[in-house]
Design a protein around this motif. Sequence first.
Motif, PDB file in Angstrom:
ATOM      1  N   ARG A 176       0.998  -1.267   0.156  1.00 48.26           N
ATOM      2  CA  ARG A 176      -0.018  -0.073  -0.094  1.00 48.26           C
ATOM      3  C   ARG A 176       0.923   1.315  -0.032  1.00 48.26           C
ATOM      4  O   ARG A 176       0.416   2.329  -0.683  1.00 48.26           O
ATOM      5  CB  ARG A 176      -0.888   0.047   1.161  1.00 48.26           C
ATOM      6  N   ALA A 177       1.914   1.048   0.689  1.00 47.09           N
ATOM      7  CA  ALA A 177       2.884   2.272   0.766  1.00 47.09           C
ATOM      8  C   ALA A 177       3.291   2.480  -0.547  1.00 47.09           C
ATOM      9  O   ALA A 177       3.921   3.766  -0.826  1.00 47.09           O
ATOM     10  CB  ALA A 177       4.059   1.963   1.729  1.00 47.09           C
ATOM     11  N   LEU A 178       3.343   1.544  -1.469  1.00 50.31           N
ATOM     12  CA  LEU A 178       3.912   1.669  -2.728  1.00 50.31           C
ATOM     13  C   LEU A 178       3.011   2.509  -3.877  1.00 50.31           C
ATOM     14  O   LEU A 178       3.187   2.791  -5.000  1.00 50.31           O
ATOM     15  CB  LEU A 178       4.458   0.551  -3.512  1.00 50.31           C
ATOM     16  N   GLY A 179       1.596   2.535  -3.199  1.00 49.46           N
ATOM     17  CA  GLY A 179       0.677   3.251  -3.817  1.00 49.46           C
ATOM     18  C   GLY A 179      -0.290   2.284  -4.641  1.00 49.46           C
ATOM     19  O   GLY A 179      -1.331   2.937  -5.420  1.00 49.46           O
ATOM     20  N   ALA A 180      -0.347   1.005  -4.235  1.00 47.12           N
ATOM     21  CA  ALA A 180      -1.136   0.163  -5.072  1.00 47.12           C
ATOM     22  C   ALA A 180      -2.330  -0.442  -4.130  1.00 47.12           C
ATOM     23  O   ALA A 180      -2.106  -0.344  -2.910  1.00 47.12           O
ATOM     24  CB  ALA A 180      -0.455  -1.182  -5.184  1.00 47.12           C
ATOM     25  N   GLN A 181      -3.600  -0.794  -4.647  1.00 53.19           N
ATOM     26  CA  GLN A 181      -4.646  -0.977  -3.946  1.00 53.19           C
ATOM     27  C   GLN A 181      -4.228  -2.765  -3.618  1.00 53.19           C
ATOM     28  O   GLN A 181      -3.682  -3.349  -4.357  1.00 53.19           O
ATOM     29  CB  GLN A 181      -5.849  -1.346  -4.614  1.00 53.19           C
ATOM     30  N   VAL A 182      -4.558  -3.133  -2.410  1.00 50.97           N
ATOM     31  CA  VAL A 182      -4.100  -4.443  -2.063  1.00 50.97           C
ATOM     32  C   VAL A 182      -5.556  -5.145  -1.279  1.00 50.97           C
ATOM     33  O   VAL A 182      -6.051  -4.645  -0.617  1.00 50.97           O
ATOM     34  CB  VAL A 182      -3.065  -4.328  -0.826  1.00 50.97           C
ATOM     35  N   ARG A 183      -5.479  -6.518  -1.685  1.00 49.62           N
ATOM     36  CA  ARG A 183      -6.460  -7.336  -1.059  1.00 49.62           C
ATOM     37  C   ARG A 183      -5.856  -8.514  -0.502  1.00 49.62           C
ATOM     38  O   ARG A 183      -4.964  -9.108  -1.240  1.00 49.62           O
ATOM     39  CB  ARG A 183      -7.581  -7.998  -2.184  1.00 49.62           C
ATOM     40  N   VAL A 184      -5.887  -9.060   0.700  1.00 51.44           N
ATOM     41  CA  VAL A 184      -5.383 -10.114   1.245  1.00 51.44           C
ATOM     42  C   VAL A 184      -6.408 -11.213   1.259  1.00 51.44           C
ATOM     43  O   VAL A 184      -7.606 -11.030   1.585  1.00 51.44           O
ATOM     44  CB  VAL A 184      -4.844  -9.868   2.559  1.00 51.44           C
ATOM     45  N   VAL A 185      -6.069 -12.441   0.851  1.00 51.12           N
ATOM     46  CA  VAL A 185      -6.982 -13.524   0.681  1.00 51.12           C
ATOM     47  C   VAL A 185      -6.433 -14.628   1.324  1.00 51.12           C
ATOM     48  O   VAL A 185      -5.183 -15.101   1.199  1.00 51.12           O
ATOM     49  CB  VAL A 185      -7.238 -13.684  -0.813  1.00 51.12           C
ATOM     50  N   ALA A 186      -7.207 -15.450   1.590  1.00 55.70           N
ATOM     51  CA  ALA A 186      -6.901 -16.764   2.719  1.00 55.70           C
ATOM     52  C   ALA A 186      -6.463 -17.834   1.615  1.00 55.70           C
ATOM     53  O   ALA A 186      -5.768 -18.712   2.151  1.00 55.70           O
ATOM     54  CB  ALA A 186      -7.915 -17.121   3.397  1.00 55.70           C
ATOM     55  N   ASP A 187      -7.291 -17.925   0.382  1.00 56.62           N
ATOM     56  CA  ASP A 187      -7.156 -19.037  -0.565  1.00 56.62           C
ATOM     57  C   ASP A 187      -6.389 -18.582  -1.670  1.00 56.62           C
ATOM     58  O   ASP A 187      -7.081 -17.854  -2.635  1.00 56.62           O
ATOM     59  CB  ASP A 187      -8.500 -19.813  -0.650  1.00 56.62           C
ATOM     60  N   ALA A 188      -4.963 -18.919  -1.944  1.00 50.77           N
ATOM     61  CA  ALA A 188      -4.559 -18.737  -3.166  1.00 50.77           C
ATOM     62  C   ALA A 188      -5.245 -19.023  -4.572  1.00 50.77           C
ATOM     63  O   ALA A 188      -5.406 -18.311  -5.516  1.00 50.77           O
ATOM     64  CB  ALA A 188      -3.115 -18.983  -3.250  1.00 50.77           C
ATOM     65  N   ASP A 189      -5.767 -20.440  -4.453  1.00 48.39           N
ATOM     66  CA  ASP A 189      -6.242 -21.039  -5.425  1.00 48.39           C
ATOM     67  C   ASP A 189      -7.558 -20.188  -5.885  1.00 48.39           C
ATOM     68  O   ASP A 189      -8.105 -20.021  -6.868  1.00 48.39           O
ATOM     69  CB  ASP A 189      -6.838 -22.355  -5.319  1.00 48.39           C
ATOM     70  N   ALA A 190      -8.360 -19.628  -4.783  1.00 50.35           N
ATOM     71  CA  ALA A 190      -9.558 -18.923  -5.185  1.00 50.35           C
ATOM     72  C   ALA A 190      -9.365 -17.812  -5.817  1.00 50.35           C
ATOM     73  O   ALA A 190     -10.196 -17.025  -6.563  1.00 50.35           O
ATOM     74  CB  ALA A 190     -10.399 -18.813  -3.851  1.00 50.35           C
ATOM     75  N   ALA A 191      -8.282 -17.272  -5.487  1.00 48.81           N
ATOM     76  CA  ALA A 191      -7.839 -15.915  -6.211  1.00 48.81           C
ATOM     77  C   ALA A 191      -7.339 -16.039  -7.701  1.00 48.81           C
ATOM     78  O   ALA A 191      -7.368 -14.862  -8.420  1.00 48.81           O
ATOM     79  CB  ALA A 191      -6.924 -15.013  -5.648  1.00 48.81           C
ATOM     80  N   VAL A 192      -6.846 -17.167  -8.204  1.00 50.09           N
ATOM     81  CA  VAL A 192      -6.382 -17.430  -9.519  1.00 50.09           C
ATOM     82  C   VAL A 192      -7.301 -16.850 -10.699  1.00 50.09           C
ATOM     83  O   VAL A 192      -6.788 -16.303 -11.523  1.00 50.09           O
ATOM     84  CB  VAL A 192      -5.865 -18.768  -9.652  1.00 50.09           C
ATOM     85  N   PRO A 193      -8.690 -16.986 -10.477  1.00 49.60           N
ATOM     86  CA  PRO A 193      -9.307 -16.864 -11.721  1.00 49.60           C
ATOM     87  C   PRO A 193      -9.417 -15.196 -11.754  1.00 49.60           C
ATOM     88  O   PRO A 193      -9.739 -14.605 -12.841  1.00 49.60           O
ATOM     89  CB  PRO A 193     -10.809 -17.206 -11.390  1.00 49.60           C
ATOM     90  N   HIS A 194      -9.124 -14.311 -10.939  1.00 51.23           N
ATOM     91  CA  HIS A 194      -9.336 -13.002 -10.902  1.00 51.23           C
ATOM     92  C   HIS A 194      -7.987 -12.260 -11.059  1.00 51.23           C
ATOM     93  O   HIS A 194      -7.688 -10.952 -11.508  1.00 51.23           O
ATOM     94  CB  HIS A 194      -9.713 -12.421  -9.340  1.00 51.23           C
ATOM     95  N   CYS A 195      -6.937 -12.976 -11.307  1.00 53.42           N
ATOM     96  CA  CYS A 195      -5.407 -12.350 -11.637  1.00 53.42           C
ATOM     97  C   CYS A 195      -4.815 -12.854 -12.877  1.00 53.42           C
ATOM     98  O   CYS A 195      -4.314 -14.064 -12.727  1.00 53.42           O
ATOM     99  CB  CYS A 195      -4.654 -12.660 -10.402  1.00 53.42           C
ATOM    100  N   PRO A 196      -4.575 -11.956 -13.910  1.00 53.19           N
ATOM    101  CA  PRO A 196      -3.757 -12.516 -14.868  1.00 53.19           C
ATOM    102  C   PRO A 196      -2.456 -12.474 -14.805  1.00 53.19           C
ATOM    103  O   PRO A 196      -1.484 -13.037 -15.563  1.00 53.19           O
ATOM    104  CB  PRO A 196      -3.925 -11.336 -15.859  1.00 53.19           C
ATOM    105  N   LEU A 197      -1.808 -11.904 -13.543  1.00 50.92           N
ATOM    106  CA  LEU A 197      -0.430 -12.016 -13.187  1.00 50.92           C
ATOM    107  C   LEU A 197      -0.211 -12.786 -11.895  1.00 50.92           C
ATOM    108  O   LEU A 197      -1.110 -12.364 -10.898  1.00 50.92           O
ATOM    109  CB  LEU A 197       0.387 -10.793 -13.120  1.00 50.92           C
TER     110      LEU A 197
END
Length: 329
Positions: A176-197
């Motif tokens: 966040r200090a770098l100026g980006a929006q951040v979301r902390v997630v408990a399950d990496a696999d569940a985040a995969v469909p939302h992230c192209p990187l």
Amino acid sequence: MPLASPLESLGVLDAAATAARLPWSALADEIAALLQDSTVVVPQRGVLPLAQGGSLFVMPATDRTVAMAKLITFTPGNAGTGRPSIQGDVVVFDIATGERRLVLDGPTVTARRTAAVSLLAARHLARVPHGPLLIVGAGVQGLAHAEAFIHGLGVREVWIASRSSASAEALAAQVRALGAQVRVVADADAAVPHCPLIATCTTASTVALHALPRPDAFVTAVGAFTPTMAELAPGLCQHVARHGGIVVDTSDALHEAGDLLQAGLDVAALPTLGDVVCSHGTAATVRHTGPVLFKSCGWAGWDLAAARLALRHASQAPAAMKPLTATSA
């Protein structure tokens, strides 16, 4: 300009001074230039097993003017103790005179050159370079990849997954200090469909990611660098091999890419980052549809690129960067 510390005036740089001489985009550019430099010589790195599960890595490299050696200890037992898992130095020599010119902080070089290699690969292979970016693992490499992709690709949204919620929240505050929006997630696999990187930056003691990446995804995997280590599930690697493309950092991955070896893939047949850079991203074996996996194992050439860049920066600050003498070792 602040006065140099006594050690810095002798060419011995601490972590902050080392990082200052290795800006992200310039380091990625230097790595690309090194891959096209025919004078670069990089022997296979030596790995000496140590008691209690550690390793000593000895990594030399040279071009026509600079020689360097990186000595690094990797101590998995330090995890959770407050002591870093990677420690050591990079010593840089002038070939013409034999003088030691710089001593760089080894963990800082390792963190920055690894993330800069991922940045260079993403420049050539990522189809959605602005993200969002999912970082799996909230350690040093997680922060380095966040910084590299924010500064080098313009990423503005970062998702963070870690087995330690405290580590994830700490990394989130830094991002966040770098100026980006951040979301902390408990399950990496569940985040995969939302992230192209996606950047997997774990200690690779166990598989950290199973979910299949989306068709436009770019995945950089940096946490596993021995045949027995893996942070990506075999099925994930096999899926990308069938439907997209896999690029390795160097041919040394044939012996080191545990993720790919454990998936039963023919690593020797895969294109390297050098193939991609020298073909301007058109390597014949990299498909232009489907997900792309970049597997990074580490190479002393990346450290040589960092040494070359740091040496050029040093020459621009003569008052703070006198060469080391034999009596100062």
